[in-house]
Motif scaffolding. Structure first.
Motif, PDB file in Angstrom:
ATOM      1  N   TYR A   1       0.903  -1.204   0.066  1.00  0.00           N
ATOM      2  CA  TYR A   1      -0.013   0.041   0.202  1.00  0.00           C
ATOM      3  C   TYR A   1       0.987   1.195   0.157  1.00  0.00           C
ATOM      4  O   TYR A   1       1.762   1.104   0.941  1.00  0.00           O
ATOM      5  CB  TYR A   1      -0.686   0.121   1.317  1.00  0.00           C
ATOM      6  N   ALA A   2       0.589   2.277  -0.730  1.00  0.00           N
ATOM      7  CA  ALA A   2       0.997   3.582  -0.539  1.00  0.00           C
ATOM      8  C   ALA A   2       0.425   4.610   0.018  1.00  0.00           C
ATOM      9  O   ALA A   2      -0.794   4.654  -0.331  1.00  0.00           O
ATOM     10  CB  ALA A   2       1.483   3.878  -2.157  1.00  0.00           C
ATOM     11  N   MET A   3       0.642   5.517   0.735  1.00  0.00           N
ATOM     12  CA  MET A   3       0.025   6.572   1.223  1.00  0.00           C
ATOM     13  C   MET A   3       0.661   7.777   1.546  1.00  0.00           C
ATOM     14  O   MET A   3       1.953   7.773   1.211  1.00  0.00           O
ATOM     15  CB  MET A   3      -0.681   6.025   2.619  1.00  0.00           C
ATOM     16  N   THR A   4       0.154   8.912   1.930  1.00  0.00           N
ATOM     17  CA  THR A   4       0.903  10.110   2.153  1.00  0.00           C
ATOM     18  C   THR A   4       0.789  10.668   3.572  1.00  0.00           C
ATOM     19  O   THR A   4      -0.215  10.250   4.295  1.00  0.00           O
ATOM     20  CB  THR A   4       0.669  11.246   1.019  1.00  0.00           C
ATOM     21  N   GLN A   5       1.744  11.471   4.137  1.00  0.00           N
ATOM     22  CA  GLN A   5       1.788  12.245   5.208  1.00  0.00           C
ATOM     23  C   GLN A   5       2.614  13.609   4.947  1.00  0.00           C
ATOM     24  O   GLN A   5       3.905  13.144   4.737  1.00  0.00           O
ATOM     25  CB  GLN A   5       2.195  11.291   6.460  1.00  0.00           C
ATOM     26  N   PHE A   6       1.986  14.653   4.458  1.00  0.00           N
ATOM     27  CA  PHE A   6       2.678  15.846   4.032  1.00  0.00           C
ATOM     28  C   PHE A   6       3.025  16.933   5.200  1.00  0.00           C
ATOM     29  O   PHE A   6       3.913  17.783   5.096  1.00  0.00           O
ATOM     30  CB  PHE A   6       2.098  16.472   2.927  1.00  0.00           C
TER      31      PHE A   6
END
Ligand SMILES: [Zn+2]
Length: 905
Positions: A169-174
């Motif tokens: 799975y790929a996710m983001t936290q910016f």
């Protein structure tokens, strides 16, 4: 944002143990990761390029941005293309954007009538320069960039990847500074623009972002293209997406506009989101009612991030949670987990207005997001579930923030931002807990209705835009009919807790009154060189004359003042110095004020009011202004009854003992603790029973761990061991919420055989069980066994993030502190290779548990050079050394009183 692993190091340890912000282990050995950044980064400047400082230059502003990414979560890299529409206010030859670890391939600028080639280059670690041959004319241009980036598998920020059950799975936290790792951008909160996102993903993967899908088209060779609707204006840190084999569970609609709600979970885990699905819409309804305006976005997805990620993030339309907090099977669920999720969800939903709809112009105003979200979460949870008594949680959080604020090195709520490290450092207990407590105090002071009108006014005026603290003050002052800025600023712009001393005076001729004095609260050993501090302290007291109760309020602005108790018909029997526990100050009742209050007023005080007194007692012992025996007697008297009082009493007793008790009195201390908690602990027992009250369930962990671990009750110890061994054979024999209490009690007196059994069990356990077992292995007090536990931190089969619970468990207890610290500094580099960057920073706080000069010097010597090499490390180290200094000073000063008191037991 709620980060499970930020905050005080002790908080980290408790969070790891009790909330469970831990994840699953990885099959592969960890890969080395880039070194943490040193700040400020020295910048190589080609030719005459002069890079901007911490903030980008004002002459170039983005007005919209489209991003297209080709992303396969199985791959370490992704490809991207951006078109950034820019407004140039003056002729400009160099365009500066943020970008980190991006490989630039092609770039050009499109003006109204031509395509202008630009030379693209990274400058330093954070910046990209796009240089044209000749200056671009003022007006609108579009910068086009093609590049590739890195999807991290050991970080939980930027674009990152996690594996679960063999699926990626790929996710983001910016937030705060990581969008620049995903695409070239203007990575500052003040640049709030519409975004158009397109994701090219594998056909079998699902893709989600802030907005609903506009179109999905099949592509060649097993790929597809997913286009999302354009967003309303958003800063970079709120842009989010996720790609992978997620399941989407329909959770109905929420809010006035009936927006669709979905739970997005790793494949096959839909049933575990039942609780999250059931509470999201009711919490949103509470918030809409409070704000008087609807949820501002068109959908609400709540996504569980697989793997080891704590906390949550408030992205509009796509709130993300660490899976351990959001997902749980009914067989392993607990009351604590459910409350933790609901409180966090209330916080994230409150951000949809505080931060998302109205965004701080810069990071120094982060409190407009986090303090407000925490403060309102307590309010709405209290209205939604009155039996949970969120007002009590509010007072507990206030107490924790104060302990952080005791340090001379504490931040202000609004601290000037001078480096990226300051931005990361702003996400601390001061911004969250102190900010929320200060808001509650001023809400009470100007009145709830006026305060609510002020907040609504502020949000209405700046909706979809950015704002500053001054904008909030302006709106609130208008609605409150008074200038709130001078008083508020004294709490926002300087660190520290006011200490208000109160002396009751009952003159023969005239009304009783309180003489008030204020100064900064400082524990023994604190060396404050920052000069005099003064606050405008809104304060209210409650008192009684016979059966008749009264209250009086004032704002203490000078160093001293007098508060008339004009309605009192006689000298009060008692005075409570902080009515309704609303004030952010410690109070010192001079003379016999405290004694009278505890003796005569105790049963007439609310639970929050009693908690405040216990927190004050703890503080005053620490500053040498209250005898430790008197404080413990007070706590024993006030700590009866409610669960929160029991745990608060336990905390005070625990804090007073730690490292302060001479060895010769240890058995006396154990007897005192047994006397206080043992009877109730044995009555409640380790094992919960059907039909038990919530109160009993909440009280059990504090009672049993105090009586067993600190009180060394032999019968309970034997019982904990028996229950642990039985549970290791049959996991159905302990309810999920009883397990941590039983296992930690067994470990504190555990031997090699038990250690071996727990260690073996950890290898084959489920995720939840393994996290519990690892935390338990950090609770052994035997040095040899502690060393065995520590080996797990570097075991290739164990996720070091999970095993950190062992390290902090052993650091927090005197018998194992030395070996744990030796391990930490000998293996610091190896640990750093295996941990995300922000956790590395917190490792530097590991020396803060010591209480003697020799170790203090050693911590400073071995961690000093390391701290300079880790972003935000110097503040963490300085604060941990200050804690040691305070402990040393307190040990000297408190020993005589403690000896006198404990000798009686
Ligand atoms: Zn937040």
């Amino acid at each position: 944002m709620r980060l499970g692993h930020l905050g005080a190091i002790l908080g980290l340890w408790l969070t790891l143990l009790h909330v469970g912000c831990l994840g699953r282990s990885r099959d592969a050995a960890p890969t080395p990761m880039p070194r943490p950044r040193v700040v400020p980064a020295p910048v190589e400047t080609p030719g005459a390029l002069v890079p901007p400082g911490l903030r980008l230059e004002a002459g170039v502003r983005p007005t919209r941005q489209s991003v297209t990414l080709e992303l396969d979560p199985r791959q370490e890299t992704f490809r991207g293309e951006v078109d950034v529409e820019l407004s140039l206010s003056e002729p400009t030859r160099v365009l500066w954007l943020h970008g980190t670890e991006l490989t630039l391939r092609r770039a050009h600028v499109q003006t109204a009538d031509s395509r202008v080639p630009v030379e693209a280059m990274p400058v330093g670690e954070d910046l990209l320069a796009f240089v044209a041959e000749a200056p671009l004319a003022p007006g609108t241009v579009t910068l086009h960039v093609e590049y590739s980036g890195r999807a991290y598998d050991k970080e939980d920020s930027g674009v990152f990847r996690e594996q679960e059950e063999g699926r990626w799975y790929a996710m983001t936290q910016f937030q705060p500074l990581y969008a620049r790792r995903a695409f070239p951008c203007f990575d500052e909160p003040g640049f709030k623009i519409p975004w158009s996102l397109t994701l090219r993903v594998r056909a079998e993967d699902a893709a989600f972002s802030n907005m609903p899908v506009r179109a999905e088209e099949p592509g060649a060779e097993g790929w597809k293209t997913v286009r999302f609707q354009p967003t309303p204006p958003l800063p970079t840190y709120l842009v989010a997406f996720a790609v992978g084999p997620f399941d989407a569970v329909d959770a109905g609609t929420a809010g006035e506009a009936k927006v669709p709600v979905r739970m997005l979970v790793p494949r096959g885990r839909g049933a575990e989101a039942a609780y999250a699905a059931s509470v999201t819409a009711p919490l949103l309804a509470q918030l809409e009612e409070w704000f008087g305006s609807p949820y501002p976005y068109s959908k609400l997805d709540v996504l569980a991030v697989p793997g080891l990620v704590g906390g949550a993030m408030e992205h509009p339309g796509l709130i993300t949670f660490g899976a351990p907090l959001m997902l749980r099977t009914p067989e392993t669920d607990t009351l604590w987990r459910q409350r933790g999720f609901a409180e966090t969800q209330a916080h994230e939903l409150a951000h949809q207005w505080f931060g998302n709809l109205v965004t701080p112009a810069w990071w120094d105003d982060l409190w407009l997001n986090e303090s407000f979200a925490d403060w309102l979460a307590f309010k709405v949870v209290k209205r939604w579930q009155p039996t949970w008594r969120a007002d009590v949680r509010r007072v507990e959080a206030r107490g924790q923030a104060m302990q952080e604020d005791w340090l001379v090195t504490a931040r202000s709520i609004r601290q000037p931002i001078e480096s990226p490290g300051d931005i990361h450092g702003a996400f601390d207990g001061i911004t969250y807990g102190k900010g929320a407590a200060v808001l509650a105090m001023f809400e009470s002071s100007v009145g709830q209705d006026a305060f609510q009108r002020g907040v609504r006014h502020y949000l209405r005026t700046h909706a979809s835009g950015i704002a500053t603290t001054e904008d909030f003050f302006h709106a609130l002052s208008l609605e409150a009919g008074q200038d709130v800025a001078p008083a508020f600023s004294t709490f926002l712009d300087q660190p520290g807790v006011p200490l208000v001393a109160m002396t009751l005076q009952c003159p023969k001729d005239g009304a009783p009154r309180l003489a008030l004095e204020q100064k900064r609260y400082l524990p023994l050993g604190a060396k404050d060189t920052s000069g005099p501090h003064g606050w405008h302290v809104p304060l209210c007291v409650r008192y009684a004359v016979g059966a008749k109760e009264g209250r009086a309020c004032t704002v203490l602005t000078g160093a001293s003042d007098t508060l008339e108790l004009s309605e009192a018909k006689g000298c009060p029997d008692w005075v409570h110095p902080n009515a309704d526990a609303r004030g952010y100050y410690h109070a010192l009742l001079r003379g016999d004020g405290l004694e009278k209050l505890a003796r005569r007023g105790g049963s007439r005080l609310t639970v929050p009011e009693r908690l405040v007194l216990m927190a004050d007692a703890r503080a005053l012992v620490g500053s040498g202004e209250l005898d430790v025996g008197q404080a413990l007697t007070l706590v024993a008297r006030l700590g009866e009854g409610d669960a929160e009082l029991v745990s608060s009493a336990a905390e005070v007793v625990d804090s007073v003992h730690r490292d302060l008790v001479p060895d010769s009195l240890r058995s006396h201390r154990a007897r005192f603790v047994r006397g206080l908690f043992g009877g109730r602990a044995r009555a409640v027992g380790f094992v919960s029973r059907p039909g038990e009250s919530e109160e009993t369930r909440l009280m059990r962990p504090s009672l049993l761990s105090m009586a067993t671990t600190e009180g060394e009750d032999p019968r309970l110890r034997a019982e904990a061991r028996r229950l642990t061994l039985r549970w290791l054979q049959d996991r159905s024999t302990l309810a999920p919420e009883d397990r941590a209490t039983v296992l930690s009690a067994a470990a504190a007196a555990g031997d090699a055989e038990l250690h071996q059994r727990l260690r073996e069990a950890a290898r084959t356990a489920t995720d939840e069980e393994r996290r519990l077992l690892l935390a338990t292995l950090g609770g052994f007090r035997d040095v040899t066994l502690a060393n065995k536990s520590l080996e797990l931190l570097l075991d290739a089969k164990v996720d070091t993030r999970e095993a950190l619970a062992i390290l902090f468990g052993l650091l927090s207890e005197a018998p194992t502190r030395e070996v744990a610290f030796t391990f930490l500094h000998e293996h610091f580099d190896a640990l750093r290779e295996r941990l995300p960057r922000d956790l590395t920073t917190w490792l530097l706080g590991g020396g803060g548990f010591f209480c003697d000069a020799a170790h203090r010097d050693e911590v400073a010597r071995v961690f000093g050079p390391r701290a300079r090499d880790v972003e935000g490390g110097e503040r963490v180290l300085a604060q941990s050394l200050e804690r040691v200094d305070q402990c040393i000073a307190q040990r000297e000063a408190l020993r005589p009183g403690l000896t006198r008191f404990l000798a009686r037991y």
